[in-house]
Design a protein around this motif. Sequence first.
Motif, PDB file in Angstrom:
ATOM      1  N   SER B  50       0.843  -1.206   0.000  1.00 22.58           N
ATOM      2  CA  SER B  50       0.000   0.000   0.000  1.00 22.58           C
ATOM      3  C   SER B  50       0.873   1.250   0.000  1.00 22.58           C
ATOM      4  O   SER B  50       0.597   2.208  -0.735  1.00 22.58           O
ATOM      5  CB  SER B  50      -0.900   0.035   1.239  1.00 22.58           C
ATOM      6  N   MET B  51       1.929   1.231   0.822  1.00 30.93           N
ATOM      7  CA  MET B  51       2.839   2.379   0.870  1.00 30.93           C
ATOM      8  C   MET B  51       3.557   2.558  -0.472  1.00 30.93           C
ATOM      9  O   MET B  51       3.706   3.677  -0.959  1.00 30.93           O
ATOM     10  CB  MET B  51       3.873   2.199   1.991  1.00 30.93           C
ATOM     11  N   TYR B  52       4.011   1.447  -1.065  1.00 27.01           N
ATOM     12  CA  TYR B  52       4.649   1.533  -2.382  1.00 27.01           C
ATOM     13  C   TYR B  52       3.703   2.212  -3.385  1.00 27.01           C
ATOM     14  O   TYR B  52       4.126   3.055  -4.181  1.00 27.01           O
ATOM     15  CB  TYR B  52       5.000   0.134  -2.916  1.00 27.01           C
ATOM     16  N   SER B  53       2.419   1.818  -3.347  1.00 25.56           N
ATOM     17  CA  SER B  53       1.430   2.392  -4.275  1.00 25.56           C
ATOM     18  C   SER B  53       1.288   3.884  -4.047  1.00 25.56           C
ATOM     19  O   SER B  53       1.306   4.688  -4.990  1.00 25.56           O
ATOM     20  CB  SER B  53       0.049   1.755  -4.074  1.00 25.56           C
ATOM     21  N   PHE B  54       1.145   4.255  -2.780  1.00 21.82           N
ATOM     22  CA  PHE B  54       0.936   5.648  -2.420  1.00 21.82           C
ATOM     23  C   PHE B  54       2.120   6.517  -2.855  1.00 21.82           C
ATOM     24  O   PHE B  54       1.944   7.590  -3.463  1.00 21.82           O
ATOM     25  CB  PHE B  54       0.719   5.746  -0.903  1.00 21.82           C
ATOM     26  N   ILE B  55       3.337   6.036  -2.579  1.00 18.82           N
ATOM     27  CA  ILE B  55       4.534   6.793  -2.933  1.00 18.82           C
ATOM     28  C   ILE B  55       4.677   6.906  -4.454  1.00 18.82           C
ATOM     29  O   ILE B  55       5.016   7.965  -4.986  1.00 18.82           O
ATOM     30  CB  ILE B  55       5.793   6.130  -2.317  1.00 18.82           C
ATOM     31  N   ALA B  56       4.393   5.804  -5.172  1.00 16.67           N
ATOM     32  CA  ALA B  56       4.478   5.844  -6.637  1.00 16.67           C
ATOM     33  C   ALA B  56       3.469   6.849  -7.199  1.00 16.67           C
ATOM     34  O   ALA B  56       3.766   7.565  -8.165  1.00 16.67           O
ATOM     35  CB  ALA B  56       4.240   4.459  -7.227  1.00 16.67           C
ATOM     36  N   LEU B  57       2.301   6.923  -6.561  1.00 12.96           N
ATOM     37  CA  LEU B  57       1.294   7.892  -7.001  1.00 12.96           C
ATOM     38  C   LEU B  57       1.796   9.328  -6.789  1.00 12.96           C
ATOM     39  O   LEU B  57       1.667  10.176  -7.679  1.00 12.96           O
ATOM     40  CB  LEU B  57      -0.021   7.672  -6.228  1.00 12.96           C
ATOM     41  N   LEU B  58       2.402   9.584  -5.631  1.00 16.66           N
ATOM     42  CA  LEU B  58       2.940  10.928  -5.366  1.00 16.66           C
ATOM     43  C   LEU B  58       4.036  11.285  -6.372  1.00 16.66           C
ATOM     44  O   LEU B  58       4.059  12.399  -6.907  1.00 16.66           O
ATOM     45  CB  LEU B  58       3.499  11.019  -3.935  1.00 16.66           C
ATOM     46  N   TRP B  59       4.947  10.328  -6.659  1.00 14.39           N
ATOM     47  CA  TRP B  59       5.999  10.573  -7.645  1.00 14.39           C
ATOM     48  C   TRP B  59       5.410  10.816  -9.031  1.00 14.39           C
ATOM     49  O   TRP B  59       5.941  11.623  -9.815  1.00 14.39           O
ATOM     50  CB  TRP B  59       6.985   9.407  -7.716  1.00 14.39           C
ATOM     51  N   THR B  60       4.338  10.093  -9.366  1.00 21.07           N
ATOM     52  CA  THR B  60       3.697  10.280 -10.667  1.00 21.07           C
ATOM     53  C   THR B  60       3.181  11.716 -10.788  1.00 21.07           C
ATOM     54  O   THR B  60       3.409  12.391 -11.807  1.00 21.07           O
ATOM     55  CB  THR B  60       2.524   9.285 -10.840  1.00 21.07           C
ATOM     56  N   ILE B  61       2.517  12.174  -9.733  1.00 23.26           N
ATOM     57  CA  ILE B  61       1.996  13.543  -9.726  1.00 23.26           C
ATOM     58  C   ILE B  61       3.143  14.554  -9.804  1.00 23.26           C
ATOM     59  O   ILE B  61       3.083  15.528 -10.562  1.00 23.26           O
ATOM     60  CB  ILE B  61       1.143  13.793  -8.461  1.00 23.26           C
TER      61      ILE B  61
END
Lengths: 97, 97
Positions: B50-61
């Motif tokens: 879940s944390m990996y997903s969240f961080i990847a989303l922030l980096w994408t933005i």
Amino acid sequence: MTLIERIGKALEPVMLLMGLISPLATLPQLYKLYFSHGQYALGLSLTTWSMYSFIALLWTIYGLYHKNPTIWVGNGLGFLMYLAMVAGIIDRVGFTF
Amino acid sequence: MTLIERIGKALEPVMLLMGLISPLATLPQLYKLYFSHGQYALGLSLTTWSMYSFIALLWTIYGLYHKNPTIWVGNGLGFLMYLAMVAGIIDRVGFTF
């Protein structure tokens, strides 16, 4: 200001911190592998964690080359975490894909 | 030229590609979760993925904000991969740490 602009701007000062979150987020996975759920280790992909380690090592070298701590600090820590996953998987189940 | 300088320089033109390797390296882990070793899913950390997903989303933005495909392409793909891990873990074992 769009949502992307607002989040992007807010992230600017915390990028070094952000680079540390993914490595640290690996701790619960390491805990499961080493302490609480070692008998489920066969479900972990040695390929995936080996590749993660290798890529984190390359990014660490790239960050050192550019003298950019935002890159090498998080990836250096990530490399150690992913390598610990690799070692744990091999220790528990030997070689698997 | 030191080893770090040589590797750092060599990586320069392939950074976008490098950003894609970690997400793609997740495929064997997804295969184990969804197809070959679903019964071992309890050994996977829902927190970590879940944390990996969240961080990847922030980096994408963050990458979209800077209009930097080297950042958002790999992290966008990573977000989808890690989210698929989250979905698979919940589907197999429900909520776990």
